[in-house]
Design an enzyme around this catalytic site. Structure first.
Site, PDB file in Angstrom:
ATOM      1  N   TYR A 145     -28.997 -28.262  88.860  1.00 56.31           N
ATOM      2  CA  TYR A 145     -29.150 -27.091  88.303  1.00 56.31           C
ATOM      3  C   TYR A 145     -29.015 -25.857  88.963  1.00 56.31           C
ATOM      4  O   TYR A 145     -29.224 -25.795  90.076  1.00 56.31           O
ATOM      5  CB  TYR A 145     -30.673 -26.815  87.685  1.00 56.31           C
ATOM      6  CG  TYR A 145     -30.656 -25.500  86.943  1.00 56.31           C
ATOM      7  CD1 TYR A 145     -30.130 -25.429  85.627  1.00 56.31           C
ATOM      8  CD2 TYR A 145     -31.134 -24.497  87.317  1.00 56.31           C
ATOM      9  CE1 TYR A 145     -29.966 -24.380  84.844  1.00 56.31           C
ATOM     10  CE2 TYR A 145     -31.351 -23.391  86.538  1.00 56.31           C
ATOM     11  CZ  TYR A 145     -30.685 -23.231  85.494  1.00 56.31           C
ATOM     12  OH  TYR A 145     -30.735 -21.943  84.799  1.00 56.31           O
ATOM     13  N   HIS A 155     -36.996 -24.055  91.383  1.00 54.56           N
ATOM     14  CA  HIS A 155     -36.932 -24.539  90.153  1.00 54.56           C
ATOM     15  C   HIS A 155     -38.305 -25.343  89.709  1.00 54.56           C
ATOM     16  O   HIS A 155     -38.100 -26.259  88.662  1.00 54.56           O
ATOM     17  CB  HIS A 155     -35.791 -25.213  89.595  1.00 54.56           C
ATOM     18  CG  HIS A 155     -34.493 -24.174  89.826  1.00 54.56           C
ATOM     19  ND1 HIS A 155     -34.548 -23.032  89.194  1.00 54.56           N
ATOM     20  CD2 HIS A 155     -33.480 -24.294  90.580  1.00 54.56           C
ATOM     21  CE1 HIS A 155     -33.394 -22.391  89.422  1.00 54.56           C
ATOM     22  NE2 HIS A 155     -32.939 -22.880  90.278  1.00 54.56           N
TER      23      HIS A 155
HETATM   24  O1  KDG Z   1     -32.788 -19.028  81.550  1.00 52.91           O
HETATM   25  C1  KDG Z   1     -33.309 -19.797  82.659  1.00 52.91           C
HETATM   26  C2  KDG Z   1     -32.502 -19.016  83.960  1.00 52.91           C
HETATM   27  O2  KDG Z   1     -32.435 -17.581  83.723  1.00 52.91           O
HETATM   28  C3  KDG Z   1     -33.055 -19.394  85.029  1.00 52.91           C
HETATM   29  O3  KDG Z   1     -33.165 -20.765  85.405  1.00 52.91           O
HETATM   30  C4  KDG Z   1     -32.481 -18.915  86.189  1.00 52.91           C
HETATM   31  O4  KDG Z   1     -34.251 -19.798  87.889  1.00 52.91           O
HETATM   32  C5  KDG Z   1     -33.378 -18.862  87.533  1.00 52.91           C
HETATM   33  C6  KDG Z   1     -33.423 -17.743  88.399  1.00 52.91           C
HETATM   34  O5  KDG Z   1     -34.012 -17.576  89.257  1.00 52.91           O
HETATM   35  O6  KDG Z   1     -32.403 -16.764  88.413  1.00 52.91           O
HETATM   36 MG    MG Z   2     -35.602 -18.911  89.323  1.00 51.80          MG
END
Ligand code: KDG
Ligand code: MG
Length: 401
Positions: free
Chosen positions: A159, A211
């Site tokens: 991700y 995350h």
């Molecule tokens: O919509 C979810 C994202 O904005 C997010 O996963 C991004 O973790 C993220 C971040 O720190 O910007």
């Molecule tokens: Mg984040």
């Protein structure tokens, strides 16, 4: 000043955005962002079908009363859909108030604590060499802080990391699942920072986002291992529904901790702040009930020494970012603002006066929040269903996002 119209604009200039436009009998209008990535239409309906009809005829000046009406009056409180919808209304009303008084929103929030809010950029790649180059490039451009993410060896996709062979990742149609191994990640993450710090030194602040994929003891171990790298923060180590889980992490590491981009109200972080279990609260204007509620979170956090580091990924529209810049310059304990460049097409639809100067986001001098929307242009970019990728652990079970 009576509200005469309220409508929702769903548009997809590179990605989906939900914008609320509120009009008044004085010819002044305001806009607010209600984008909830991957669940956009739920908020659009909440606004269109439930809140907009109640707005007509109300006095646009009564921001607090409108907030309480929608929060308490619904019976069903909190949650991301409700709070994003309330945020859209709230920001649109602050925008109207600024325009009506011919002053930027920061001036309505008590004036400036600083001229700009420090922001952080994103270094993210499949290769560590490239991550290092990106950090160096951002530093040369004037950024003071950079978030560092790299594909973990042994994982195919991850991700927030560009997909193999393709451009950006993150959004998939239909939804995608990505394999995940916390063990591989934990073996790699400390080495990644060993390499990055050796290459770029300590003059740039570094951040990292886990995350929500660790357990408290894994988070404590990682934080301890990273202490000498002096991160600005380690973000979202564990899912924080159980706020007390941060006690374990806190007892094991002095690495600063940040959490809260998925929080919607003060109730999601009250214990985290009161027990000083975190250093930065990441709640955002759009997902935590607008400027009115985020101010209350910040005010609660101030005496505990917890500062804001608001979420600002590209799914937070230029409207939210405009509001966040006003909030960031006005709020005493605002420390840093995440900043991710919006898709190019977003500037066909939105027009904003905030900007980036030497690593800081600075407001322009328009009244209100300084952001506008071109509805005709918005209509050219039709909504596209999109999902966040889902992680699957090596044992086959669904992982935390
Ligand atoms: O919509 C979810 C994202 O904005 C997010 O996963 C991004 O973790 C993220 C971040 O720190 O910007
Ligand atoms: Mg984040």
């Amino acid at each position: 000043m009576k509200i005469t119209g309220a409508r929702v604009i769903v548009t997809s200039p590179g990605r989906n955005y939900v914008t609320l436009k509120i009009e008044t009998d004085e010819g002044i209008y305001g806009i607010g962002d209600g984008t909830l990535n991957g669940r956009e239409l739920a908020v659009a309906s909440y606004l269109q079908d439930h809140l907009c009809p109640m707005l007509i005829g109300r006095d646009a000046r009564d921001i607090e009363d409108t907030w309480q009406l929608f929060y308490r009056g619904a019976y069903w409180r909190r949650g991301p859909v409700t709070m994003a919808a309330i945020a859209a209304v709230d920001v649109a009303l602050w925008d109207i108030k600024g325009k009506a008084l011919d002053t930027p929103v920061w001036n309505l929030l008590g004036g400036r604590s600083r001229d700009g809010i420090m922001c952080y950029a994103h270094a993210s790649s499949r290769s560590l060499e490239d991550v290092i180059e990106q950090v160096q490039r951002y530093t040369a451009e004037g950024y003071k802080a950079v978030r560092v993410q790299c594909l973990v060896p042994g994982l195919e996709e991850m991700y927030g990391i560009p997909r193999a062979g393709a451009g950006r990742t993150g959004i998939g149609l239909p939804y995608v699942e990505q394999g995940w191994s916390t063990e591989k990640y934990l073996r790699f993450a400390p080495k990644m920072f060993d390499r990055v710090r050796a290459a770029v030194g300590f003059d740039v602040a570094l951040l990292h986002d886990a995350h929500h994929r660790l357990t408290p003891s894994q988070a404590g171990w990682l934080g301890k291992r990273l202490e000498d790298h002096q991160l600005l923060w380690l973000e979202d180590t564990v899912p924080a529904e159980l706020q007390a889980s941060y006690r374990v992490i806190r007892q094991h590491t002095t690495t600063p901790l940040a959490v809260g981009e998925v929080f919607n109200t003060l109730f999601d972080c009250e214990q985290l702040i009161r027990e000083q279990l975190i250093d930065y609260i990441r709640a955002s204007i759009v997902h935590a009930g607008g400027i009115s509620h985020l101010r209350k979170i910040a005010a609660f956090a101030e005496p505990y020494g917890v500062r804001t580091g608001c979420h600002g990924a590209a799914d937070l529209s230029p409207v939210t970012m405009g509001a966040a810049v006003h909030f960031g310059v006005a709020t005493y304990n605002a420390a840093v603002q995440e900043y991710n460049v919006h898709p190019e097409e977003a500037s066909d639809v939105f027009d904003w006066d905030w900007g980036l100067k030497d690593g800081f986001l600075v407001p322009g001098d328009r009244p209100g929040i300084g952001v506008d929307i071109d509805e005709k242009a918005a209509a050219r970019f039709e909504y596209e269903r999109a999902y966040l990728p889902i992680s699957r652990r090596e044992d086959g079970s669904v992982g935390n996002y």
